[in-house]
Design a protein around this motif. Structure first.
Motif, mmCIF file in Angstrom:
data_model
loop_
_atom_site.group_PDB
_atom_site.id
_atom_site.type_symbol
_atom_site.label_atom_id
_atom_site.label_comp_id
_atom_site.label_asym_id
_atom_site.label_seq_id
_atom_site.Cartn_x
_atom_site.Cartn_y
_atom_site.Cartn_z
ATOM 1 N N ALA A 115 -9.366 13.020 12.161
ATOM 2 C CA ALA A 115 -8.907 12.929 10.629
ATOM 3 C C ALA A 115 -7.705 12.191 10.198
ATOM 4 O O ALA A 115 -7.743 11.626 9.247
ATOM 5 N N GLU A 116 -7.124 13.608 10.460
ATOM 6 C CA GLU A 116 -5.453 13.142 11.201
ATOM 7 C C GLU A 116 -5.192 12.570 10.788
ATOM 8 O O GLU A 116 -4.239 11.385 10.178
ATOM 9 N N ILE A 117 -5.333 11.319 12.041
ATOM 10 C CA ILE A 117 -5.417 10.222 12.547
ATOM 11 C C ILE A 117 -5.952 8.754 12.182
ATOM 12 O O ILE A 117 -5.063 8.410 11.245
ATOM 13 N N SER A 118 -6.450 9.041 10.932
ATOM 14 C CA SER A 118 -7.639 8.186 10.591
ATOM 15 C C SER A 118 -6.426 8.193 8.488
ATOM 16 O O SER A 118 -6.024 7.045 8.414
ATOM 17 N N ALA A 119 -5.858 9.524 8.210
ATOM 18 C CA ALA A 119 -5.234 9.417 7.033
ATOM 19 C C ALA A 119 -3.614 9.282 7.397
ATOM 20 O O ALA A 119 -3.106 8.818 6.217
ATOM 21 N N PHE A 120 -3.536 9.509 8.765
ATOM 22 C CA PHE A 120 -2.096 8.722 8.895
ATOM 23 C C PHE A 120 -2.527 7.515 8.974
ATOM 24 O O PHE A 120 -0.793 6.837 8.414
ATOM 25 N N ALA A 121 -2.929 6.427 9.637
ATOM 26 C CA ALA A 121 -3.687 5.186 9.366
ATOM 27 C C ALA A 121 -3.252 5.109 7.949
ATOM 28 O O ALA A 121 -2.513 3.679 7.722
ATOM 29 N N ASP A 122 -3.783 5.119 7.138
ATOM 30 C CA ASP A 122 -4.142 5.054 5.744
ATOM 31 C C ASP A 122 -2.647 4.943 4.773
ATOM 32 O O ASP A 122 -2.126 4.339 4.569
ATOM 33 N N GLN A 123 -2.367 6.475 5.378
ATOM 34 C CA GLN A 123 -0.969 6.229 4.744
ATOM 35 C C GLN A 123 -0.049 4.696 5.245
ATOM 36 O O GLN A 123 0.786 4.220 4.624
ATOM 37 N N ALA A 124 0.168 4.274 6.383
ATOM 38 C CA ALA A 124 1.004 3.881 6.827
ATOM 39 C C ALA A 124 0.513 2.809 6.177
ATOM 40 O O ALA A 124 1.485 1.769 6.182
ATOM 41 N N ASP A 125 -0.698 1.976 6.039
ATOM 42 C CA ASP A 125 -1.596 1.407 5.649
ATOM 43 C C ASP A 125 -0.780 0.386 4.425
ATOM 44 O O ASP A 125 -0.332 0.359 3.917
ATOM 45 N N ASP A 126 -0.848 1.631 3.137
ATOM 46 C CA ASP A 126 -0.444 2.180 1.667
ATOM 47 C C ASP A 126 1.024 1.782 2.105
ATOM 48 O O ASP A 126 1.373 0.521 1.003
ATOM 49 N N ALA A 127 1.795 2.388 2.559
ATOM 50 C CA ALA A 127 3.141 2.164 3.040
ATOM 51 C C ALA A 127 3.712 0.793 2.821
ATOM 52 O O ALA A 127 4.387 -0.141 2.824
ATOM 53 N N HIS A 128 2.685 0.145 3.801
ATOM 54 C CA HIS A 128 2.942 -1.892 4.476
ATOM 55 C C HIS A 128 2.493 -2.510 3.349
ATOM 56 O O HIS A 128 3.248 -2.680 3.298
#
Length: 87
Positions: free
Chosen positions: A13-26
């Motif tokens: 869940a933490e990995i997925s949340a971090f990936a979502d944040q990175a995708d949003d920032a991109h």
């Protein structure tokens, strides 16, 4: 003596949340680049009195910490020159 690692591995869940944040920032970064005019940037060197440079460096550091615009000496000087020329 080697210090043992004390933190635990991230959960899925933490990995997925971090990936979502990175995708949003991109996506945000990509949008900003598309909206801005592409301008050719030229490099230059200027000489400043050391006390003035110190003040500008302090401004840049404060802006970085506060997550404001003009986080570099270059950005602060560029902004000041644009305001001076356009006034």
């Amino acid at each position: 003596m080697v210090k043992k690692r004390t933190r635990s591995e991230p959960t899925e869940a933490e990995i997925s949340a971090f990936a979502d944040q990175a995708d949003d920032a991109h996506k945000i970064t990509k949008t900003k680049v598309k909206e801005e005019k592409k301008v050719e940037i030229a490099r230059t060197t200027i000489s400043l009195p050391s006390d003035l440079l110190e003040k500008v460096e302090d401004m840049a550091t404060a802006n970085k910490r506060a997550k404001l615009e003009h986080r570099t000496v270059s950005a602060i000087v560029k902004d000041a020159l644009e305001k001076y020329i356009n006034s």
